[in-house]
Design an enzyme around this catalytic site. Structure first.
Site, PDB file in Angstrom:
ATOM      1  N   PHE A  33       0.822  -1.211   0.000  1.00 50.83           N
ATOM      2  CA  PHE A  33       0.000   0.000   0.000  1.00 50.83           C
ATOM      3  C   PHE A  33       0.851   1.253   0.000  1.00 50.83           C
ATOM      4  O   PHE A  33       2.067   1.200   0.178  1.00 50.83           O
ATOM      5  CB  PHE A  33      -0.957   0.003   1.200  1.00 50.83           C
ATOM      6  CG  PHE A  33      -0.319   0.385   2.521  1.00 50.83           C
ATOM      7  CD1 PHE A  33       0.446  -0.507   3.233  1.00 50.83           C
ATOM      8  CD2 PHE A  33      -0.500   1.665   3.038  1.00 50.83           C
ATOM      9  CE1 PHE A  33       1.028  -0.154   4.451  1.00 50.83           C
ATOM     10  CE2 PHE A  33       0.080   2.029   4.255  1.00 50.83           C
ATOM     11  CZ  PHE A  33       0.842   1.111   4.959  1.00 50.83           C
ATOM     12  N   SER A  56       7.507  -2.370  -4.197  1.00 48.26           N
ATOM     13  CA  SER A  56       7.072  -3.245  -3.102  1.00 48.26           C
ATOM     14  C   SER A  56       6.366  -4.464  -3.683  1.00 48.26           C
ATOM     15  O   SER A  56       6.596  -5.601  -3.247  1.00 48.26           O
ATOM     16  CB  SER A  56       6.117  -2.501  -2.163  1.00 48.26           C
ATOM     17  OG  SER A  56       6.783  -1.500  -1.444  1.00 48.26           O
ATOM     18  N   ILE A 150       9.839  -2.882   2.053  1.00 45.51           N
ATOM     19  CA  ILE A 150       8.583  -3.228   1.382  1.00 45.51           C
ATOM     20  C   ILE A 150       7.452  -2.634   2.203  1.00 45.51           C
ATOM     21  O   ILE A 150       7.330  -2.923   3.395  1.00 45.51           O
ATOM     22  CB  ILE A 150       8.404  -4.767   1.305  1.00 45.51           C
ATOM     23  CG1 ILE A 150       9.563  -5.412   0.543  1.00 45.51           C
ATOM     24  CG2 ILE A 150       7.058  -5.120   0.686  1.00 45.51           C
ATOM     25  CD1 ILE A 150       9.572  -6.939   0.607  1.00 45.51           C
ATOM     26  N   LYS A 151       6.648  -1.792   1.580  1.00 37.80           N
ATOM     27  CA  LYS A 151       5.514  -1.211   2.324  1.00 37.80           C
ATOM     28  C   LYS A 151       4.346  -2.184   2.220  1.00 37.80           C
ATOM     29  O   LYS A 151       3.437  -2.022   1.404  1.00 37.80           O
ATOM     30  CB  LYS A 151       5.172   0.171   1.762  1.00 37.80           C
ATOM     31  CG  LYS A 151       4.389   1.018   2.752  1.00 37.80           C
ATOM     32  CD  LYS A 151       4.404   2.466   2.357  1.00 37.80           C
ATOM     33  CE  LYS A 151       3.407   3.283   3.142  1.00 37.80           C
ATOM     34  NZ  LYS A 151       3.630   3.324   4.565  1.00 37.80           N
ATOM     35  N   SER A 152       4.414  -3.215   3.034  1.00 41.56           N
ATOM     36  CA  SER A 152       3.434  -4.295   2.929  1.00 41.56           C
ATOM     37  C   SER A 152       2.263  -4.054   3.864  1.00 41.56           C
ATOM     38  O   SER A 152       2.302  -3.192   4.744  1.00 41.56           O
ATOM     39  CB  SER A 152       4.095  -5.632   3.268  1.00 41.56           C
ATOM     40  OG  SER A 152       4.045  -5.858   4.662  1.00 41.56           O
TER      41      SER A 152
END
Ligand code: PXG
Length: 291
Positions: A33, A56, A150-152
């Site tokens: 996101f 990401s 990683i913008k998980s």
């Protein structure tokens, strides 16, 4: 008019913006996101946010079903549908609907949604007086297990840190790497000023490559403030002349107390205030036009 949400190709009413209980974004936090801001009719650093989103996704082998140029239109379209000139945008891509197993191959189609709404800002006194924050005992996930770059959708690590902050009545918590180096906060990057040099931890330690962080580093350089990525510890925080946090929601916010230690003279520092003013100018003037 109620909020309009973009969901898988359509703009729908908030009440109808629903996703399946079999979506792996929900079942496993399997997705990515972005949190993005619009100021004065312009989206701040939209291309950088989209770059990070697609990177990401790449890192978790999630194929976003259309290119970044189209995603840009999704963001702009959602803002227009809600008649927004200033606001907060949450753009999410999940692995999509699958079965109860982990296997992402069972998810044929990613779910894409975009929420654009009014932003609830930090109280004004946070900027005027500065924040009192703490160090969380929960360490940052190790990058070798899951890269914090990683913008998980899996934010449990940050949420555990945030809960520790809340227990101590602090709005944010500093998170350390497993080796005890300062990494970042639960939802913000961190900077210190020491010997007149601005320092922020390198992202390889396990911090998000913040869009605001990068903008502030550029502003520092433009204003002849030396800025370096450097590994540092809590000792360096406690003995810093100034400290501030950066993030899309928080922007640039001064920190005046950490774990009971007063930072500098206990007031937002001169360099911090300068960068806050410069950042305000930047966000008001730069960005992708919505209309
Ligand atoms: N570090 C982390 C862990 C983040 O989640 C930042 C730094 C700042 O990055 P940007 O690109 O925004 O300058 C973030 C982003 C919240 C919230 O509610 C915060 C973020 C994401 C989602 C929710 O505080 N921060």
């Amino acid at each position: 008019m109620g909020l309009k949400i973009y969901l898988d190709g359509k703009l729908v009413n908030k009440e109808d913006a629903k996703i399946s209980v079999f979506d792996h974004g929900l079942l496993y936090g399997d997705g990515v996101f972005e949190g993005i801001r619009a100021y004065n009719g312009k989206v701040f650093r939209l291309a950088e946010h989209l770059d990070r989103l697609y990177n990401s996704a790449k890192a978790i082998n999630l194929c976003i079903p259309f290119p970044a140029e189209e995603m840009e239109q999704v963001v702009l379209k959602t803002l227009r549908a809600n008649k927004l000139r200033d606001g907060y945008i949450r753009l999410v891509v999940t692995r999509g609907v699958g079965d109860l197993g982990l296997d992402p191959r069972k998810c044929p189609k990613p779910t894409v949604f975009c929420i654009a709404g009014k932003i609830s800002l930090y109280p004004e006194e946070f900027y005027r007086l500065g924040l009192t924050i703490v160090t969380a005992s929960t360490r940052k996930n190790i990058p070798e297990a899951l890269s914090p770059r990683i913008k998980s959708l899996n934010y449990l690590n940050s949420i555990l840190g945030k809960m520790e902050a809340t227990l101590q009545n602090a709005p944010e918590a500093i998170m350390l790497t497993k080796d005890g180096y300062v990494a970042e906060c639960t939802g913000d990057n961190i900077f210190i000023l020491k010997d007149k040099i601005l320092k922020t931890p390198p992202t390889y330690l396990g911090a998000l490559e913040g869009v605001t962080r990068k903008a502030v580093m550029e502003l520092a350089t433009r204003n002849k403030i030396v800025c370096q990525e450097e590994v540092f510890t809590r000792y360096d925080l406690f003995t810093a002349e100034e400290c501030f946090l950066t993030g899309t929601a928080a922007e640039v916010v001064p920190v005046v107390r950490i774990d009971g230690r007063v930072i500098g003279n206990g007031h937002p520092g001169k360099t911090t205030l300068k960068l806050i003013a410069e950042f305000k100018k930047l966000t008001a003037n730069e960005g992708t036009e919505i209309y």
